[in-house]
Design a protein around this motif. Structure first.
Motif, mmCIF file in Angstrom:
data_model
loop_
_atom_site.group_PDB
_atom_site.id
_atom_site.type_symbol
_atom_site.label_atom_id
_atom_site.label_comp_id
_atom_site.label_asym_id
_atom_site.label_seq_id
_atom_site.Cartn_x
_atom_site.Cartn_y
_atom_site.Cartn_z
ATOM 1 N N LEU A 77 1.543 -7.303 37.234
ATOM 2 C CA LEU A 77 2.661 -6.547 36.493
ATOM 3 C C LEU A 77 2.705 -4.983 36.809
ATOM 4 C CD1 LEU A 77 3.096 -8.350 33.009
ATOM 5 C CD2 LEU A 77 4.222 -8.885 35.118
ATOM 6 N N GLY A 78 1.493 -4.611 36.770
ATOM 7 C CA GLY A 78 1.280 -3.182 37.006
ATOM 8 C C GLY A 78 1.458 -2.741 38.487
ATOM 9 N N GLY A 79 1.454 -3.543 39.085
ATOM 10 C CA GLY A 79 1.991 -3.380 40.662
ATOM 11 C C GLY A 79 3.583 -3.279 40.851
ATOM 12 N N PHE A 80 4.269 -3.970 40.122
ATOM 13 C CA PHE A 80 5.807 -4.147 40.043
ATOM 14 C C PHE A 80 6.235 -2.879 39.523
ATOM 15 C CE2 PHE A 80 5.246 -8.624 41.202
ATOM 16 C CZ PHE A 80 5.638 -8.659 42.477
ATOM 17 N N TRP A 81 5.628 -2.634 38.177
ATOM 18 C CA TRP A 81 6.012 -1.577 37.471
ATOM 19 C C TRP A 81 5.762 -0.265 38.108
ATOM 20 C CZ3 TRP A 81 8.738 -0.279 33.299
ATOM 21 C CH2 TRP A 81 8.544 0.899 32.816
ATOM 22 N N LEU A 82 5.016 0.068 38.914
ATOM 23 C CA LEU A 82 4.473 1.115 39.554
ATOM 24 C C LEU A 82 5.603 1.321 40.888
ATOM 25 C CD1 LEU A 82 3.056 3.738 40.329
ATOM 26 C CD2 LEU A 82 1.287 2.082 41.694
ATOM 27 N N HIS A 83 5.904 0.192 41.381
ATOM 28 C CA HIS A 83 6.749 0.067 42.775
ATOM 29 C C HIS A 83 8.118 0.348 42.046
ATOM 30 C CE1 HIS A 83 7.997 -0.654 46.648
ATOM 31 N NE2 HIS A 83 9.065 -1.526 46.183
ATOM 32 N N LEU A 84 8.218 0.029 40.913
ATOM 33 C CA LEU A 84 9.695 0.398 40.691
ATOM 34 C C LEU A 84 9.906 1.805 40.320
ATOM 35 C CD1 LEU A 84 12.372 -0.539 38.918
ATOM 36 C CD2 LEU A 84 11.132 0.087 36.834
ATOM 37 N N PHE A 85 9.034 2.717 40.260
ATOM 38 C CA PHE A 85 9.107 4.109 40.097
ATOM 39 C C PHE A 85 8.820 4.837 41.419
ATOM 40 C CE2 PHE A 85 7.963 3.130 35.802
ATOM 41 C CZ PHE A 85 9.158 3.797 35.131
ATOM 42 N N VAL A 86 8.058 4.139 42.224
ATOM 43 C CA VAL A 86 7.773 4.447 43.787
ATOM 44 C C VAL A 86 8.853 4.472 44.532
ATOM 45 C CG1 VAL A 86 6.583 4.196 45.763
ATOM 46 C CG2 VAL A 86 5.585 4.116 43.642
ATOM 47 N N TYR A 87 9.622 3.176 44.397
ATOM 48 C CA TYR A 87 11.042 3.079 44.892
ATOM 49 C C TYR A 87 11.935 4.002 44.718
ATOM 50 C CZ TYR A 87 14.664 0.774 47.833
ATOM 51 O OH TYR A 87 15.836 0.481 48.303
ATOM 52 N N GLY A 88 12.022 4.400 43.330
ATOM 53 C CA GLY A 88 13.187 5.181 42.733
ATOM 54 C C GLY A 88 12.730 6.478 43.256
ATOM 55 N N LEU A 89 11.468 6.899 43.439
ATOM 56 C CA LEU A 89 11.304 8.406 43.866
ATOM 57 C C LEU A 89 11.279 8.314 45.643
ATOM 58 C CD1 LEU A 89 8.427 9.243 41.280
ATOM 59 C CD2 LEU A 89 10.870 10.235 41.371
ATOM 60 N N ALA A 148 5.521 9.613 39.577
ATOM 61 C CA ALA A 148 5.362 8.129 39.612
ATOM 62 C C ALA A 148 4.311 8.016 38.670
ATOM 63 C CB ALA A 148 5.258 7.463 40.884
ATOM 64 N N LEU A 149 3.207 8.433 38.598
ATOM 65 C CA LEU A 149 2.368 7.981 37.698
ATOM 66 C C LEU A 149 2.543 8.382 36.316
ATOM 67 C CD1 LEU A 149 -0.809 8.794 40.172
ATOM 68 C CD2 LEU A 149 -0.071 6.654 39.156
ATOM 69 N N ALA A 150 2.943 9.604 36.239
ATOM 70 C CA ALA A 150 3.557 10.179 34.784
ATOM 71 C C ALA A 150 4.480 9.111 34.169
ATOM 72 C CB ALA A 150 4.103 11.492 34.827
ATOM 73 N N LEU A 151 5.429 8.775 34.910
ATOM 74 C CA LEU A 151 6.339 7.748 34.422
ATOM 75 C C LEU A 151 5.734 6.331 33.877
ATOM 76 C CD1 LEU A 151 9.622 8.465 36.511
ATOM 77 C CD2 LEU A 151 9.469 8.906 34.139
ATOM 78 N N VAL A 152 4.953 6.177 34.837
ATOM 79 C CA VAL A 152 4.151 4.601 34.847
ATOM 80 C C VAL A 152 3.459 4.485 33.515
ATOM 81 C CG1 VAL A 152 2.317 3.071 35.809
ATOM 82 C CG2 VAL A 152 4.159 3.815 36.985
ATOM 83 N N PHE A 153 2.621 5.722 33.217
ATOM 84 C CA PHE A 153 1.916 5.894 31.812
ATOM 85 C C PHE A 153 2.642 6.383 30.779
ATOM 86 C CE2 PHE A 153 -1.526 5.472 35.149
ATOM 87 C CZ PHE A 153 -1.988 4.665 34.938
ATOM 88 N N GLY A 154 3.443 7.245 31.212
ATOM 89 C CA GLY A 154 3.999 8.121 29.939
ATOM 90 C C GLY A 154 5.153 7.084 29.170
ATOM 91 N N ILE A 155 5.798 6.199 29.920
ATOM 92 C CA ILE A 155 6.922 5.450 29.347
ATOM 93 C C ILE A 155 6.287 4.393 28.272
ATOM 94 C CG2 ILE A 155 8.691 3.642 29.507
ATOM 95 C CD1 ILE A 155 9.864 5.327 32.041
#
Length: 182
Positions: A77-89, A148-155
């Motif tokens: 799940l973490g990989g997909f969650w991270l990729h969501l933000f990476v792709y968006g950025l 990306a990391l701030a969003l992944v952990f911050g949200i």
């Protein structure tokens, strides 16, 4: 990595990942997916075995189930969650590159996470490794990797903070102090 055997790679990569993450990501950019998956399985299994031994010794019995769950969820799940933000950025190297980053980023957490009091250091170093990996394998800037990391952990932390302010929160989570750095 040339013609190095899989076993040699599995011993070489954890040390290289810990001390030279950028070089590791340059090295594994074109590595076969099977090698990357084998590496991920080896470090997670190492962590699970060490956690089980620590639990049997009475050192950390409450960590076993959370460790198994966290390991699987972090990678999947973490990989997909991270990729969501990476792709968006702007990261366009694909979800496979993000999973490479996540798997290799788990190295310090997997190697140190089973040690009480040291797991937090491993977790923090894992974040640093993921930061370098995003720049290297997704070809995004330092600022975008940080965002990306701030969003992944911050949200999730923001949602947890909001949840914690709701009446009845303690019914669902009776002891927030029991959170461990797995």
């Amino acid at each position: 990595m040339g013609h190095t055997t899989l076993v040699a790679k599995l011993f070489h990569l954890p040390v290289r990942t810990l001390i030279h993450p950028t070089g590791t990501f340059q090295e594994i950019r074109e590595e076969r997916a099977g090698t990357v998956l084998a590496y991920g399985l080896v470090i997670v299994l190492f962590n699970l075995v060490m956690t089980a031994l620590a639990a049997m010794s009475g050192l950390t019995p409450e960590l076993m189930l959370p460790m198994v769950i966290t390991s699987l969820l972090t990678v999947c799940l973490g990989g997909f969650w991270l990729h969501l933000f990476v792709y968006g950025l702007g990261g366009r190297s694909g979800v496979g590159a993000t999973f490479r980053v996540v798997i290799f980023g788990l190295t310090p957490t997997a190697l140190l996470g089973w040690i009480p009091g040291v797991g937090l250091i491993g977790f923090l170093w894992s974040i640093v490794i993921v930061y370098f990996g995003l720049q290297e394998l997704q070809d995004i800037s330092k600022a975008r990797a940080v965002l990306a990391l701030a969003l992944v952990f911050g949200i999730p932390l923001l949602l947890l903070a909001l949840l914690a302010t709701t009446p009845g929160f303690m019914v669902f989570w009776p002891a927030p102090g029991w959170v461990t750095w797995v």
